[in-house]
Every structure is written in structure tokens, then in C-alpha cells.
Design a protein around this motif. Structure first.
Motif, PDB file in Angstrom:
ATOM      1  N   ILE A 172      26.962  48.608  29.293  1.00  0.00           N
ATOM      2  CA  ILE A 172      27.983  48.506  28.243  1.00  0.00           C
ATOM      3  C   ILE A 172      28.893  47.311  28.509  1.00  0.00           C
ATOM      4  O   ILE A 172      29.211  46.534  27.597  1.00  0.00           O
ATOM      5  CB  ILE A 172      28.801  49.809  28.180  1.00  0.00           C
ATOM      6  N   VAL A 173      29.312  47.153  29.764  1.00  0.00           N
ATOM      7  CA  VAL A 173      30.186  46.034  30.113  1.00  0.00           C
ATOM      8  C   VAL A 173      29.520  44.697  29.799  1.00  0.00           C
ATOM      9  O   VAL A 173      30.128  43.804  29.199  1.00  0.00           O
ATOM     10  CB  VAL A 173      30.565  46.113  31.605  1.00  0.00           C
ATOM     11  N   SER A 174      28.239  44.540  30.190  1.00  0.00           N
ATOM     12  CA  SER A 174      27.561  43.255  30.001  1.00  0.00           C
ATOM     13  C   SER A 174      27.356  42.922  28.531  1.00  0.00           C
ATOM     14  O   SER A 174      27.222  41.749  28.168  1.00  0.00           O
ATOM     15  CB  SER A 174      26.212  43.258  30.727  1.00  0.00           C
ATOM     16  N   SER A 175      27.341  43.934  27.657  1.00  0.00           N
ATOM     17  CA  SER A 175      27.161  43.663  26.224  1.00  0.00           C
ATOM     18  C   SER A 175      28.357  42.945  25.623  1.00  0.00           C
ATOM     19  O   SER A 175      28.280  42.403  24.517  1.00  0.00           O
ATOM     20  CB  SER A 175      26.901  44.965  25.464  1.00  0.00           C
ATOM     21  N   GLY A 176      29.477  42.930  26.340  1.00  0.00           N
ATOM     22  CA  GLY A 176      30.634  42.192  25.839  1.00  0.00           C
ATOM     23  C   GLY A 176      30.394  40.701  25.760  1.00  0.00           C
ATOM     24  O   GLY A 176      31.015  40.009  24.943  1.00  0.00           O
ATOM     25  N   ALA A 177      29.470  40.173  26.604  1.00  0.00           N
ATOM     26  CA  ALA A 177      29.223  38.729  26.638  1.00  0.00           C
ATOM     27  C   ALA A 177      28.665  38.201  25.318  1.00  0.00           C
ATOM     28  O   ALA A 177      29.256  37.298  24.711  1.00  0.00           O
ATOM     29  CB  ALA A 177      28.304  38.383  27.806  1.00  0.00           C
ATOM     30  N   PRO A 178      27.518  38.720  24.813  1.00  0.00           N
ATOM     31  CA  PRO A 178      27.019  38.188  23.538  1.00  0.00           C
ATOM     32  C   PRO A 178      27.929  38.510  22.363  1.00  0.00           C
ATOM     33  O   PRO A 178      28.023  37.718  21.416  1.00  0.00           O
ATOM     34  CB  PRO A 178      25.644  38.852  23.397  1.00  0.00           C
ATOM     35  N   VAL A 179      28.618  39.656  22.408  1.00  0.00           N
ATOM     36  CA  VAL A 179      29.556  39.974  21.323  1.00  0.00           C
ATOM     37  C   VAL A 179      30.678  38.938  21.286  1.00  0.00           C
ATOM     38  O   VAL A 179      31.079  38.462  20.215  1.00  0.00           O
ATOM     39  CB  VAL A 179      30.123  41.393  21.488  1.00  0.00           C
ATOM     40  N   GLY A 180      31.177  38.573  22.470  1.00  0.00           N
ATOM     41  CA  GLY A 180      32.205  37.537  22.515  1.00  0.00           C
ATOM     42  C   GLY A 180      31.702  36.211  21.984  1.00  0.00           C
ATOM     43  O   GLY A 180      32.407  35.509  21.245  1.00  0.00           O
ATOM     44  N   GLY A 181      30.460  35.845  22.354  1.00  0.00           N
ATOM     45  CA  GLY A 181      29.880  34.613  21.845  1.00  0.00           C
ATOM     46  C   GLY A 181      29.791  34.611  20.327  1.00  0.00           C
ATOM     47  O   GLY A 181      30.059  33.594  19.665  1.00  0.00           O
ATOM     48  N   ILE A 182      29.427  35.756  19.756  1.00  0.00           N
ATOM     49  CA  ILE A 182      29.324  35.870  18.298  1.00  0.00           C
ATOM     50  C   ILE A 182      30.694  35.715  17.646  1.00  0.00           C
ATOM     51  O   ILE A 182      30.863  34.966  16.678  1.00  0.00           O
ATOM     52  CB  ILE A 182      28.691  37.224  17.928  1.00  0.00           C
ATOM     53  N   ILE A 183      31.697  36.419  18.167  1.00  0.00           N
ATOM     54  CA  ILE A 183      33.039  36.377  17.570  1.00  0.00           C
ATOM     55  C   ILE A 183      33.639  34.982  17.655  1.00  0.00           C
ATOM     56  O   ILE A 183      34.211  34.470  16.672  1.00  0.00           O
ATOM     57  CB  ILE A 183      33.962  37.407  18.256  1.00  0.00           C
TER      58      ILE A 183
END
Length: 438
Positions: A172-183
Motif C-alpha cells: 500500500i505504501v509503495s503505491s503512493g509513488a505512481p499515484v504521486g507521479g500521476i497527480i
């Protein structure tokens, strides 16, 4: 995460669940760790917000690469510009190798506040920059160092709060990386025309600052697992016996060559779409968004496959297919085909992130030196992230062939990494005298 059952003591177990691009040596959990609870899941949310920034912002560098080439740094080569983004990623990983022991000694609060302040300062100073050296110092070095101080201690904090559910929490923590890139990519695209570069970057800086302010209380309120200055002991950072271990070298060089090529498409997709396919800036940026979004699915599916057939099969499959897709990139001449390529590359290459650390306990079964060897492997991998995209940029336009040199470099270097994966697979099977499902 693989079918191979490896006995690892609690002091090293946390290091096995860290994504490779996000990985270094993670500090050990206490001897008796809890397994969740409201406090622990709030830390997961806080660390997700940290990863949203420390990897999400570097993941969005492709939009800066394209914008710098077309507007601010028009006289600079693509290779020189790409050094800015690769320096950020390099410092992020290398600093992470050192920040783990600092966490052990109880300096997490200082690192959290200092790292957040430095990364936000770097972005705000970037908004005032117009020369290459200014952008390199602010976006490349200042932001890279600030993010590097943050990401490993955050994982350590979460890891100390879980035992059986640790892999789920880390995922769950690591999924923040691509979400941040998208935003960050969408934000840049939506406001750049109306606000201009300076205020667009400031908006991104305010997003980072706001998310850190939300993350601070989630990570620090009522927590007692942030290290102990009195009793913390730094881990061993170097193990010279690794140089005599064939499996270690096969693992290290497989990662090195794969990650020489891994970030290249993410850096150059927007500029390729605009220069070669004459796509609009918005559509070219959304190609990266598609790739990052599908990469989340790729990570999850690859991890699920590893549970059934072991790590090596999905790792080798995804590495080889990523290389083939980069070769297929040469034949793409329409926007529709390019968007399909972006989705496929994002999906298969995303699997290269969570798989390598899960096989490392098989590569290095001795828990006493596992952390040191993993850190050594990651330090070498960080160098690949530093030089891969600049080399590809130097091949751009070589001989009047446009992106051909870049595409061939990316494909061939990743194929070399896949060959080392085959060597690693054979070495592990022979060493353990087991079946091929590792």
C-alpha cells in the motif's frame, strides 16, 4: 512473496518487502512486533503520503524533460537535461542507504522535518530558476537529498508495526509513488498555460508541503517505534565476502542493466510524442499518466503470480517483455499505437519494482549479512539509474536517426539484464538443488 520458504529472523524480514526502486536497507523491527491496529494503519497512510512525494515527484520528471527542451533550456542537449532527473533518483536511493542507520539511532523526527523542508525548499527555489546550473542544484540535488532522507525511515516505521500483514502494508505504501507521479503530471498540464512555469512549480510545491503537514501527525502522534538513541546500533553497510558470491553478482548486474533502461521511456515519452508524433502537450503527458497508472496493476499482478510460481518466472518474463516493447517502440508511428505501448510498458515494467527484493533472501540466505549485501546491490543499482537516461539522451538524434539510438539502447541494455536473470536462476537452482520454481 515467492513460493520459496526462507527462514529469516525479524531483524531482516522488513528488508524483504521493500520495492527495489524504492529499496535500500531498512532498519530492523523490534523483537516482538504488533500486527496492525489503528495506530499502525495511520502510519501506513502517513508513509503513503511521503511516498506520494519522494518518488511521485521524481517519477514525473518526463514532463519537465519535455518542457525544458521546448522552452527553458532550448540550447541544452536532451542528455544534459536528463542528468537533472537521474541525479534526483540517484541521491534518493544513495541517501536512503545512510538514513536507515540514522533511524536506528533515533533521529527519525529530525530527518522527517529536515527532509520535508529540504525537498520543499528545492521545489520552491526551482520556481525561481532559469539557468541549467540553478535547475540542477534545486531540482536535482536539493530535492534529491531531501527525499532521500525520508523514504527508508518511513518504511522502517511501518515495518515495525506489522508482522504477518507487513507485505500488504508495504504494498500500500509503495503505491503512493505512481499515484504521486500521476497527480503531479496532471497538475502541471492543467495549470502551466494559465499560471506559467514559476507558479506551476509553486503549486506543486504547495501540494508537497500540504501532504507532508498531513503526514507528520499521522507518522509521529503517539508512536514509540522511531528508534532509540541510547540503544540503537547501526547496521553493517559493507560485506566484502559478497565479491566472491556468484549469485550476488548475477542479481546485482541483472538489476543494474534492467534499471539502466527502466526509466528511459518515462523520461522521453512526452518529448517523443510531441516531436515525432506531433501530439499535443496534454496528450503526450497523459501517455506517462497511463503508463504510471497501469504500472500499479502490473505490480499487483506480478506479486500475485510470484506467490504461485515463484519470483524468477514473472521477473524474467516482465524484464524480457519490457525490453521487447522498447524494441517495438521503433515501429510506432501513430498516437493510438503509442498510447497502447505506454500502457503495456507501464504494466510490464512496473513488475520490476516489487519482485527483486523478495528473491534476495534466496540469493543471500544468511540474515546477518543480508542487509549489508542488499544495500551494496542497491548502491550499484542507483548508479544505473543515474547514467541510463543521460546515455540514452546522448544517442538521441545520432546520425540523423531521431530516437532510434535511444530506443535500441533501452531495449538492448534491458535484454542484457534479462540474460543475467537467466544466469541467476540457473545459479540458484544449482546451489539449492531444488526445482525451477524459485
Amino acid at each position: 512473496m515467492g513460493v520459496e520458504s526462507v527462514s529469516v529472523d525479524p531483524a531482516t524480514k522488513i528488508a524483504l518487502d521493500v520495492p527495489v526502486a524504492d529499496a535500500a536497507i531498512v532498519p530492523p523491527p523490534p523483537s516482538v512486533a504488533p500486527d496492525g491496529g489503528v495506530r499502525a494503519w495511520l502510519q501506513v497512510l502517513g508513509c503513503w503520503l511521503v511516498f506520494f512525494n519522494v518518488w511521485g515527484f521524481p517519477f514525473s520528471f518526463g514532463l519537465f524533460q519535455s518542457y525544458y527542451e521546448l522552452n527553458i533550456l532550448t540550447g541544452m542537449s536532451s542528455s544534459n537535461i536528463s542528468w537533472i532527473g537521474t541525479m534526483t533518483s540517484y541521491l534518493l536511493i544513495v541517501t536512503g542507504v545512510l538514513s536507515g542507520p540514522w533511524f536506528d539511532l533515533g533521529y527519525y523526527k529530525v530527518m522527517l522535518l529536515g527532509g520535508a523542508a529540504m525537498s520543499c525548499l528545492g521545489i520552491m527555489m526551482l520556481s525561481l530558476s532559469s539557468q541549467y546550473y540553478q535547475i540542477f542544484l534545486t531540482q536535482g540535488i536539493c530535492t534529491g537529498l531531501g527525499c532521500g532522507v525520508l523514504y527508508i525511515p518511513g518504511l522502517a516505521l511501518v515495518g515495525r508495526s506489522f508482522t504477518r500483514r507487513r507485505a500488504m502494508a508495504m504494498g500500500i505504501v509503495s503505491s503512493g509513488a505512481p499515484v504521486g507521479g500521476i497527480i503531479y503530471t496532471i497538475t502541471f498540464d492543467q495549470v502551466i498555460d494559465s499560471l506559467g512555469f514559476a507558479w506551476t512549480v509553486r503549486v506543486m510545491g504547495f501540494i508537497m508541503l500540504g501532504s507532508y503537514l498531513i503526514a507528520f501527525p499521522l507518522l509521529l502522534w503517539g508512536t514509540a517505534n522511531t528508534g532509540d538513541i541510547a540503544s540503537g546500533t547501526p547496521r553493517k553497510l559493507f560485506d566484502k565476502s559478497a565479491f566472491k558470491d556468484l549469485a550476488f553478482w548475477m542479481y546485482t548486474w541483472a538489476n543494474f542493466f534492467l534499471f539502466c533502461g527502466y526509466m528511459v521511456p518515462f523520461f522521453y515519452m512526452p518529448s517523443y510524442a510531441q516531436f515525432e508524433l506531433h501530439m499535443s502537450r496534454s496528450l503526450s503527458l497523459y501517455a506517462v499518466v497511463i503508463a504510471q497508472g497501469v504500472s500499479v496493476i502490473g505490480r499487483l499482478l506480478a506479486s500475485a503470480a510470484a506467490l504461485r510460481v515463484g519470483v524468477m518466472i514473472p521477473w524474467l518474463t516482465c524484464g524480457t517483455l519490457s525490453a521487447i516493447l522498447c524494441l517495438a517502440w521503433i515501429g510506432i508511428h501513430t498516437p493510438a499505437a503509442f498510447l497502447v505501448y505506454a500502457a503495456l510498458y507501464g504494466g510490464f515494467s512496473g513488475a520490476l519494482i516489487p519482485l527483486p527484493p523478495s528473491i534476495f533472501p534466496v540469493v543471500c540466505p544468511d540474515p546477518k549479512i543480508l542487509g549489508a549485501r542488499l544495500g551494496m546491490a542497491q548502491a550499484i543499482g542507483a548508479t544505473a539509474s543515474l547514467i541510463g537516461s543521460p546515455i540514452a539522451g546522448a544517442l538521441l538524434g545520432l546520425g540523423g536517426h531521431g530516437y532510434l539510438g535511444l530506443q535500441l539502447w533501452t531495449s538492448l541494455i534491458m535484454l542484457v539484464g534479462s540474460l543475467f536473470l537467466v544466469g541467476l536462476w540457473i545459479t540458484l537452482v544449482k546451489r539449492r538443488e531444488c526445482n525451477i520454481l524459485i
